[in-house]
Design a protein around this motif. Structure first.
Motif, PDB file in Angstrom:
ATOM      1  N   ILE A 290       0.835  -1.210   0.000  1.00 12.74           N
ATOM      2  CA  ILE A 290       0.000   0.000   0.000  1.00 12.74           C
ATOM      3  C   ILE A 290       0.868   1.257   0.000  1.00 12.74           C
ATOM      4  CG2 ILE A 290      -1.596   1.360   1.409  1.00 12.74           C
ATOM      5  CD1 ILE A 290      -2.872  -1.291   2.287  1.00 12.74           C
ATOM      6  N   PHE A 291       1.836   1.290   0.896  1.00 16.98           N
ATOM      7  CA  PHE A 291       2.688   2.480   0.972  1.00 16.98           C
ATOM      8  C   PHE A 291       3.552   2.635  -0.287  1.00 16.98           C
ATOM      9  CE2 PHE A 291       1.775   2.151   5.536  1.00 16.98           C
ATOM     10  CZ  PHE A 291       1.522   3.480   5.835  1.00 16.98           C
ATOM     11  N   TYR A 292       3.984   1.515  -0.852  1.00 18.56           N
ATOM     12  CA  TYR A 292       4.794   1.586  -2.071  1.00 18.56           C
ATOM     13  C   TYR A 292       3.979   2.126  -3.236  1.00 18.56           C
ATOM     14  CZ  TYR A 292       7.931   0.145  -5.850  1.00 18.56           C
ATOM     15  OH  TYR A 292       8.760   0.133  -6.953  1.00 18.56           O
ATOM     16  N   MET A 293       2.743   1.715  -3.355  1.00 18.98           N
ATOM     17  CA  MET A 293       1.894   2.216  -4.433  1.00 18.98           C
ATOM     18  C   MET A 293       1.575   3.696  -4.241  1.00 18.98           C
ATOM     19  SD  MET A 293      -0.669  -0.942  -5.392  1.00 18.98           S
ATOM     20  CE  MET A 293      -1.014  -1.468  -3.707  1.00 18.98           C
ATOM     21  N   LEU A 294       1.367   4.115  -2.985  1.00 22.87           N
ATOM     22  CA  LEU A 294       1.160   5.539  -2.740  1.00 22.87           C
ATOM     23  C   LEU A 294       2.406   6.340  -3.103  1.00 22.87           C
ATOM     24  CD1 LEU A 294      -0.757   5.449   0.679  1.00 22.87           C
ATOM     25  CD2 LEU A 294      -1.703   5.958  -1.580  1.00 22.87           C
ATOM     26  N   PHE A 295       3.555   5.782  -2.758  1.00 18.49           N
ATOM     27  CA  PHE A 295       4.815   6.440  -3.139  1.00 18.49           C
ATOM     28  C   PHE A 295       4.946   6.524  -4.658  1.00 18.49           C
ATOM     29  CE2 PHE A 295       9.189   5.685  -4.581  1.00 18.49           C
ATOM     30  CZ  PHE A 295       9.807   6.848  -4.140  1.00 18.49           C
ATOM     31  N   ASN A 296       4.514   5.457  -5.343  1.00 18.19           N
ATOM     32  CA  ASN A 296       4.620   5.441  -6.801  1.00 18.19           C
ATOM     33  C   ASN A 296       3.757   6.522  -7.447  1.00 18.19           C
ATOM     34  OD1 ASN A 296       6.427   3.346  -6.798  1.00 18.19           O
ATOM     35  ND2 ASN A 296       4.881   1.752  -7.094  1.00 18.19           N
TER      36      ASN A 296
END
Length: 635
Positions: A290-296
């Protein structure tokens, strides 16, 4: 640590060194081949004296812009790239940290340890005075008291090797993996390196920025993939992980197999492709995803924004030119302009954009006057000296005249001067060719062809009469223009040069073709009255300023006062009486008194009047209220 890393001012000091003299040193250790590559933090202070006699830096002190020190900094950037790759990689794959990568890590750490020592010998720039400080104690105190020193040390110490030396054991825990992540502190060097390259005109800004965006993307993909693999290795049941569901006993398989899977998952997630073959299996992985996709989302917006800005920046001039052309077409269509005028407008706008890199008025306006003057002399001085009007004038006259000129480009078939327009400027041809044309009975008649360094428009300016000819370009032409007002102000205090200019002008008028003289009959009268005695009188000592016409018809220059006399047009009738006058009245300089004005009018108009009115019918009472080109009606 580079000088640009500093953030805090230092206490007052007593001994400083200006960075400017060293910028011009020709020693191999400190030569600056391109000033555009120097950091803006190294600019000198106002009032700094530049010269070879300035004091050099102390012994064993390194100039921050030293060429060898710059190469050292560039070499460290390459080592930072390795550290940025190895730190997350060793955290995910622990056996690599104590295996083949350990010797390389120790060598890299040794180089950064050397850099820490070198920093104690690098002079720094005091931000309050913009002078280099080369005192060893001040350099050391500033570095040690700053946050950069402990962070540099922490990111350089080989904690795992130190632990093994003191305990004699190898530790495979994650604590050393996270301590190794301190090496990412070195990434600030890469950011500063790209910042310098973006300001360095020797390198393309587009490709520099493009490489920076690629590096940011690769680092994000690599770090996320390694950390995701680390999550899988620390979950209680390996089969319930994103990679364990696809590869059994993945921890015992090849390191590069696990790294390949990690990079594949990271890239697929970054690009939002989402094949679904690798996905989160447990809560920890889902939270990280989740956090990685938000970062992306933020990273993608950053990449798209930067790429869009680079592309738009490269084509902004094209958009501006297209918009200008569309505006001209709409204006011409709305006002039903003839095709000839519309073509001239389009040609002018197109040429303006094509020659922008040659003129660069915006760049020149930001430069100091001395530099602008030097550029003007380099480009146009020879042309001005070869122009007939300025042959034989003094060096001071040329030095003052050339910087006041402005370069302009004209496309083929473009009118530079229109017949009967108000004279405001005259021109010297730098390159190209023009035709001199007159209009008779609605037809154009060719009179002559002018080329470099011929002049155009000077007859109307000097006599202050409407321009007698139309001047039209034959091909792409560059001219330099000087305004009438600037020329008056320049000639007024230079009496001897004024004599030379008038002498050159008279000689030029006598050499005009018969067809040209027929179009300016007042010049024929003027030359007829200019006998040999009158010409010799121009060489007598007198003050010179701007041209006028006296009784003998010879142009004279007035400089008897700080204010030049106004030039007015005299008429011999009431302003309400519509009478046709040859040449639209008589041009004359305004005398000092009403009596002198009436006497002058009698001489010019052939009859003496008693009243003087303005064009609006008001009576003239105060001469100080009159201005150039005012029309006076005397009857």
């Amino acid at each position: 640590m580079s000088v640009s890393d500093t953030r805090q001012p230092v206490p007052p000091f007593t001994e400083t060194r200006s960075p400017v003299p060293l910028l011009y040193r020709r020693h191999s250790s400190g030569e600056i081949r391109n000033l555009a590559s120097i950091s803006s933090s190294l600019l000198p202070a106002f009032g700094t004296v530049v010269g070879e006699g300035s004091i050099n830096l102390k012994k064993f002190v390194i100039a921050p812009y030293d060429r060898r020190y710059r190469w050292w900094q560039a070499f460290l950037v390459l080592l930072v790239v390795y550290s940025a790759w190895s730190s997350p990689f060793e955290l995910a794959f622990r056996k690599m940290a104590t295996g083949p990568l350990m010797p390389i890590d120790l060598v890299v750490d040794a180089f950064f340890g050397i850099d820490i020592i070198l920093t104690f010998f690098v002079a720094y720039l005091d931000k309050s005075t913009y002078l280099l400080v080369d005192d060893h104690k001040k350099i050391a105190f500033r570095y040690v008291s700053n946050m950069w020193f402990p962070m540099d040390v922490a990111s350089t110490l080989p904690f795992q090797s130190i632990y093994r030396i003191f305990t004699g054991k190898r530790h495979h825990g994650d604590v050393f993996g996270f301590l190794n992540m301190l090496r990412l502190w070195r990434l600030r060097r890469v950011s500063e390196f790209f910042s310098r390259l973006e300001k360095d005109t020797r390198f393309s800004y587009f490709w520099t920025r493009y490489c920076k965006l690629i590096c940011v993307t690769l680092f994000a993909v690599h770090t996320a993939g390694c950390f995701y693999f680390w999550l899988a290795t620390h979950y209680s049941t390996s089969d319930d992980t994103w990679i364990g569901a696809q590869v059994s006993d993945f921890e015992d398989r090849s390191v590069w197999l696990g790294y390949t899977y990690s990079m594949y998952w990271s890239i697929v997630t970054l690009t939002t492709t989402g094949y679904g073959d690798l996905h989160a299996e447990n809560t920890g992985e889902k939270i990280f995803s989740i956090f990685y996709m938000l970062f992306n989302i933020g990273l993608t917006a950053y990449l798209i924004g930067n790429m869009t800005n680079l592309i738009v920046h490269s084509s902004v001039r094209t958009f501006a030119m297209r918009d200008s052309i569309h505006e001209i077409l709409r204006y011409a269509s709305k006002n039903r302009l003839p095709e000839g005028l519309k073509e001239q407008m389009l040609a002018h706008v197109t040429l303006k954009f094509k020659t922008a890199e040659l003129q660069q008025e915006e760049v020149l306006q930001d430069l100091p006057k001395a530099i602008r003057s030097g550029i003007a002399h380099h480009l146009f001085r020879t042309t001005v000296e070869n122009a007939y009007l300025f042959k034989g004038v003094s060096e001071d006259f040329i030095v003052q005249l050339v910087p006041e000129m402005r370069a302009e480009y004209y496309p083929p078939k473009m009118d530079i001067i229109i017949q009967n327009e108000i004279p405001t400027d005259f021109y010297i041809i730098v390159s190209g060719a023009v035709d001199v044309i007159t209009h008779k009975n609605g037809m154009e008649q060719f009179l002559s062809k002018l080329m470099s360094p011929d002049m155009l428009g000077e007859i109307g300016v000097i006599f202050n009469v409407p321009q007698p000819f139309t001047v039209r370009t034959k091909r792409l032409s560059q001219v330099i223009r000087i305004s009438h007002n600037h020329f008056k102000q320049l000639v007024q205090p230079l009496s001897e040069d004024g004599k030379i200019v008038i002498s050159n002008f008279l000689q030029h008028l006598r050499g005009l073709k018969k067809e040209e003289l027929e179009e300016i009959p007042f010049v024929e009268e003027f030359l007829a009255d200019s006998n040999t005695e009158a010409i010799q009188s121009t060489h007598e000592p007198q003050n010179y300023g701007v041209p006028s016409q006296e009784s003998n018809g010879i142009p004279t220059f007035y400089a008897s006062s700080n204010t030049l006399p106004a030039r007015v047009v005299l008429h011999g009738h009431h302003p309400d009486d519509k009478q046709e006058e040859e040449n639209g009245g008589k041009l004359a300089h305004l005398p000092d008194s009403m009596e002198d004005l009436l006497t002058l009018a009698e001489k010019k108009l052939g009859k003496r009047g008693t009243r003087v009115l303005m064009a609006n019918g008001s009576q003239v009472e105060d001469f100080s209220a009159l201005r150039d080109n005012d029309h006076l009606y005397i009857f």
